[in-house]
Design an enzyme around this catalytic site. Structure first.
Site, short mmCIF file in Angstrom:
data_model
loop_
_atom_site.label_atom_id
_atom_site.label_comp_id
_atom_site.label_asym_id
_atom_site.label_seq_id
_atom_site.Cartn_x
_atom_site.Cartn_y
_atom_site.Cartn_z
N CYS A 26 2.05 -4.41 -4.51
CA CYS A 26 1.08 -5.44 -4.18
C CYS A 26 1.65 -6.25 -3.01
CB CYS A 26 0.76 -6.42 -5.30
SG CYS A 26 -0.03 -5.64 -6.69
N ARG A 36 2.64 -1.47 0.37
CA ARG A 36 3.03 -2.01 -0.94
C ARG A 36 2.00 -1.70 -2.03
NH1 ARG A 36 7.00 -5.94 -0.43
NH2 ARG A 36 6.48 -6.75 -2.47
N TRP A 54 -1.53 -2.68 -6.02
CA TRP A 54 -1.05 -1.47 -6.70
C TRP A 54 -1.17 -1.82 -8.18
CZ3 TRP A 54 2.66 -0.05 -10.25
CH2 TRP A 54 2.93 1.32 -10.35
N ASN A 86 1.75 -11.18 -6.76
CA ASN A 86 2.53 -9.95 -6.79
C ASN A 86 3.57 -10.09 -7.90
OD1 ASN A 86 5.29 -8.82 -4.73
ND2 ASN A 86 4.17 -7.68 -6.23
N GLY A 87 3.55 -9.16 -8.86
CA GLY A 87 4.51 -9.24 -9.96
C GLY A 87 3.81 -8.96 -11.28
N GLU A 128 15.81 16.14 -3.51
CA GLU A 128 15.05 15.36 -2.54
C GLU A 128 13.89 16.19 -1.96
OE1 GLU A 128 14.75 12.40 -1.93
OE2 GLU A 128 13.96 12.22 0.09
N LYS A 181 9.98 15.07 -2.33
CA LYS A 181 9.10 14.86 -1.18
C LYS A 181 7.81 15.66 -1.35
CE LYS A 181 10.39 11.96 0.32
NZ LYS A 181 11.59 11.22 0.09
N GLU A 230 5.58 14.16 -4.12
CA GLU A 230 4.96 12.86 -3.92
C GLU A 230 3.91 12.85 -2.82
OE1 GLU A 230 7.53 9.60 -2.75
OE2 GLU A 230 8.85 10.97 -1.72
N HIS A 264 20.45 28.77 -16.67
CA HIS A 264 20.45 28.20 -18.02
C HIS A 264 19.03 27.80 -18.45
CE1 HIS A 264 24.78 28.31 -18.26
NE2 HIS A 264 24.81 27.86 -17.02
N LYS A 310 5.26 1.50 -1.90
CA LYS A 310 6.56 1.59 -1.21
C LYS A 310 7.66 0.84 -1.95
CE LYS A 310 9.08 2.68 2.40
NZ LYS A 310 9.55 4.05 2.31
#
Ligand code: F6R
Length: 610
Positions: free
Chosen positions: A2, A27, A74, A100-101, A483, A487, A490, A506, A605
């Site tokens: 947010c 955000r 968000w 925001n929070g 990584e 990527k 996402e 395994h 983000k």
């Protein structure tokens, strides 16, 4: 997550808020809204979707005014729709709030207010704030007192701004946990989650601290402590280059940021290494005698930064001979780790605002450990709450998927390990010179790889129908496998898993069929032969091999369906090169599959909630 922005000054507030919100869209981008004092009345416009959708709404339903607040969301509480979008208002529409929070005790407060006759219209936690404020305002007829009492009731993390209809020349704010910055221009004032939202107009700025609240007018700030005392402050000159905040001709921030990496690595090399090859961290104020006493490191970080931490462990163990543990922040914060005054806790975070990482820092400090953070935002909460920080120097990262911050993390971790090795006299002059020589060649090698982006684009096109991918790597490139898979998941929404090559047999090997592409990161470095065995295992089960190998090697490409060569380099530098084609692969796969790389669904983000 947010983003909030607020403005008070001579300009048309809707356009200032829209610019700010667009800059904060990283955000959160599931809904957005503004509240403006229009002809003496609070007028709210909000819409599901991106800032562009809000902009379209404002074309058909314009607002006029010079004071207002804005929000890009968000979702945490309540699905992303117009009703749950901010700003939220009180019963009479006279108080509007962006937040925001998370307000953890919102259920209790809501229940209490409902019993008093308040009517709620959303499922959000935020909506209790304007209602509480209204209640206390009724009692005190004073906004500052109402705000102070409101804050006293809230548990959780917040940064919020309040627009009060009766006060056309003030905006009220409070902060506890979530970031908030005040900016001042010529006869205008701003509040925002991040300074990038208010440049270049805000010539000076101030990061509001935890538990501070106050109000702004068009040319002043009143700052109060939790108990209501006036807090003295000093503004800093704003020095963000606005050019860093646009796409510079690239189609997406992600692509721009991928291509920025050689330049960033060059900059890091220049600032971390002097002409004699001595490594320095001028901003890190930890005494050498303490660093000499450190016997153990614990790295805590999340997502891509966690992957960087795993590479960091190799660097610290190999060069500085420091026993190192790496833990995901959301685990570290709850696991009561064994640590003492000789353990150095290292927090890695691009944004410097990740809630779990921040909580881990509090944990570590409670155990009397010193915390050194690696952050890209040096004014962030993580930087400020650590004992010392190292600036990643990647410049603002706007694409939601982290790319350039990752390579900047690896470079700074490598330099930090070399720095520690230096103060412990663990590397000889000759060894150091050899290492630094290798490092200096890196940016050019990165450029050579990025110049061949079209080869990767072709893979993405030919593999566009594959539904699952496996990534395999060992040693320094096990984190690269993690990584690469992250990527792809996402931004292209493709299922992908990364494994250490040795772990593959395994269990995960059962996944292999002629439908399964396996990306093998197999540069010619330690455990190369083991990676070749992994390739053989996949081939004999008819899996499709896509390999990243070292120039000059003929074995790996001969066993692969697709292959991409990276220039030769030292083992420990391979992860900085091998990740580049994987970033490009994720980017082009996203485009091939019709996904928006800069704003992947469900993500934000900076993850400022648990
Ligand atoms: C992935 C990504 C995330 C972040 C993670 C930690 O591309 O961006 O996995 O790495 O949320 O964020 P920071 O580094 O800001 O603490």
């Amino acid at each position: 997550m947010c983003g909030i922005v607020a403005y008070l000054g001579p300009k048309s507030v809707d356009s200032v808020l829209l610019v700010g919100l667009t800059r904060l869209e990283y955000r959160g981008y599931d809904s957005a809204g503004i509240a403006v004092l229009d002809n003496g009345e609070i007028t709210v416009r909000k819409e599901k979707g991106k800032i562009k959708d809000l902009e379209d709404l404002l074309l058909t339903h314009p607002v006029e005014g010079t004071i207002g607040i804005g929000h890009t969301r968000w979702a945490t509480h309540g699905e992303p729709n117009r009703q749950n979008a901010h700003p939220h208002v009180d019963n009479h529409g006279k108080v509007a709030v962006v937040h925001n929070g998370i307000i953890e005790n919102h259920h209790t407060i809501r229940q209490e207010l409902i019993e008093k006759g308040h009517v709620f219209h959303s499922e959000t936690d935020t909506e209790v704030i304007p209602h509480l404020f209204e209640d206390y305002y009724k009692k005190h007829k004073d906004s500052a007192k109402a705000l102070q009492e409101t804050i006293a009731r809230l548990d959780g993390r917040y940064a919020f701004v309040v627009l009060v209809e009766q006060e056309p020349d003030r905006l009220y704010f409070a902060r506890s946990g979530s970031p908030l910055v005040y900016g001042r221009g010529r006869g205008e004032s701003f509040l925002a989650s991040d300074v990038s939202a208010i440049v270049p107009a805000a010539k000076e700025h101030l990061h509001i601290d935890n538990d501070q609240w106050g109000w702004i007018t068009k040319d002043s700030l009143e700052l109060r402590s939790k108990t209501g005392e006036a807090v003295p402050f000093e503004m800093s000159r704003t020095q963000i280059d606005v050019k860093a905040l646009d796409r510079a001709g690239y189609d997406h921030f992600m692509l721009k940021e991928i291509h920025e990496q050689p330049g960033i690595v060059r900059r890091i090399i220049q600032s971390r290494m002097d002409d004699e090859g001595i490594v320095r961290f001028p901003e890190m104020n930890l005494p050498n005698d303490f660093l000499n006493r450190v016997t153990r490191c614990m790295i805590t970080s999340a997502g891509t930064s966690w992957h960087a931490g795993i590479v960091g462990k190799f660097y610290l163990e190999q060069f500085a001979r420091l026993s190192t543990e790496v833990d995901i922040s959301s685990e570290f914060r709850y696991r009561n780790p064994i640590a003492d005054g000789e353990t150095l806790v290292m927090a890695i975070s691009q944004s410097g605002e990740t809630a779990d990482t921040l909580a881990g820092i509090h944990q570590a400090k409670a155990k009397f450990c010193r915390v050194l953070s690696f952050v890209n935002v040096t004014t962030s909460s993580i930087a400020r709450e650590s004992n010392a920080f190292i600036d990643l120097m990647a410049g603002p990262e706007i694409g939601v998927a982290s790319t350039k911050a990752y390579t900047a993390q690896l470079m700074n971790l490598l330099f930090y390990a070399l720095f520690t090795a230096g103060i412990k006299w663990l590397v000889s002059k000759e060894e150091r010179e050899q290492i630094l020589h290798e490092i200096r060649l890196l940016p050019e090698k990165m450029e050579q790889i990025l110049a061949r982006a079209d080869e990767i684009k072709k893979w993405a096109s030919e593999l566009r129908d594959s539904k699952d991918f496996v990534f395999l790597g060992r040693s320094f490139n096990h984190p690269t496998a993690l990584e690469g898979a992250l990527k792809l998941k996402e931004i292209a929404y493709v299922h992908a898993s990364g494994y250490a090559g040795g772990e593959f047999k395994h269990g995960p090997i059962a996944l292999i069929s002629d439908q399964m592409p396996v990306i093998c990161i197999a540069p010619q470095c330690d455990l190369y032969e083991k990676m070749v065995s992994n390739i053989e295992e996949v081939r004999s089960r008819k899996g499709r091999i896509i390999s990243i190998y070292t120039e000059g090697d003929t074995i790996v490409p001969s066993k692969s369906d697709y292959s991409f060569a990276i220039p030769q380099c030292a083992d420990y530098l391979t992860p900085i090169l091998t990740v580049l084609p994987l970033q490009l692969f994720a980017y082009y796969s996203a485009l091939e599959r019709g996904c928006e790389p800069d704003q992947p669904r469900n993500l934000a983000k900076s993850v400022t909630v648990e």
